[in-house]
Write an enzyme that holds these catalytic residues in place. Sequence first.
Site, PDB file in Angstrom:
ATOM      1  N   CYS A   1      18.455 -37.148 -46.083  1.00 33.30           N
ATOM      2  CA  CYS A   1      18.481 -36.077 -45.069  1.00 33.30           C
ATOM      3  C   CYS A   1      18.694 -36.053 -43.164  1.00 33.30           C
ATOM      4  O   CYS A   1      19.572 -35.990 -43.511  1.00 33.30           O
ATOM      5  CB  CYS A   1      16.568 -35.855 -44.815  1.00 33.30           C
ATOM      6  SG  CYS A   1      15.860 -34.319 -43.904  1.00 33.30           S
ATOM      7  N   HIS A   2      18.006 -36.594 -42.722  1.00 34.39           N
ATOM      8  CA  HIS A   2      18.512 -36.792 -40.949  1.00 34.39           C
ATOM      9  C   HIS A   2      18.316 -38.272 -41.147  1.00 34.39           C
ATOM     10  O   HIS A   2      19.594 -38.442 -40.300  1.00 34.39           O
ATOM     11  CB  HIS A   2      17.456 -36.076 -39.924  1.00 34.39           C
ATOM     12  CG  HIS A   2      17.665 -34.699 -39.989  1.00 34.39           C
ATOM     13  ND1 HIS A   2      16.786 -34.150 -40.536  1.00 34.39           N
ATOM     14  CD2 HIS A   2      17.773 -33.915 -38.769  1.00 34.39           C
ATOM     15  CE1 HIS A   2      17.138 -32.106 -40.133  1.00 34.39           C
ATOM     16  NE2 HIS A   2      17.605 -32.239 -38.975  1.00 34.39           N
ATOM     17  N   GLY A   3      18.521 -39.205 -41.839  1.00 34.70           N
ATOM     18  CA  GLY A   3      18.919 -40.177 -41.973  1.00 34.70           C
ATOM     19  C   GLY A   3      20.429 -40.820 -41.886  1.00 34.70           C
ATOM     20  O   GLY A   3      20.647 -41.471 -40.959  1.00 34.70           O
TER      21      GLY A   3
END
Length: 189
Positions: free
Chosen positions: A115-117
């Site tokens: 995801c936003h990792g």
Amino acid sequence: MPTISSSLDGMKIAVLVADGFEQVEMTEPRRALDHAGAQTQIVSPLDGSVRAWKRLEPADAFEVDVPLKNANADDFDALLLPGGVANPDALRINQKAVAFVRAFVESGKPIAAICHGPWTLIDAGGVKGRKVTSWPSLRADLHNAGAKWIDKEVVVDHGLVTSRRPGGLPAFIREMTTMFELAHEVAIH
């Protein structure tokens, strides 16, 4: 009861999070890794506990196993970077967090980010020249950092596995576990 040997027995995996990580993006991969025999530890810039989110609402708190100030990437075999918007945004402006991630990048240890990792990977120099995917809003950031962004459920590229969103968790977990298994086999032989 006899112990059953699993594919990740003895592998130590850091799960780097700050407040605001997407709960399922940490709990589901962590559960799969633990089930495969890995030893996962939550590493965080926060002492005590760290708070997850479910979408945009506060969720459960989790105990920090290793405060970031005491963490050493050399003590771990792989890294998991859950998403959520606030979590990687906080990590990427924390010099110790960026240095911790950079140590995994530079050593070639496997990294899984969902995801936003991957936002934190940008600041750690971990995406240039790599194929990645992420939450769609990161596409320009990743492209500007030299990555080739691909709109696929999961992308694997030279020790880095990335996925777009919680809906891709089954594929992400499968590819992450396979990549970690391969790295672990090489390390123990």
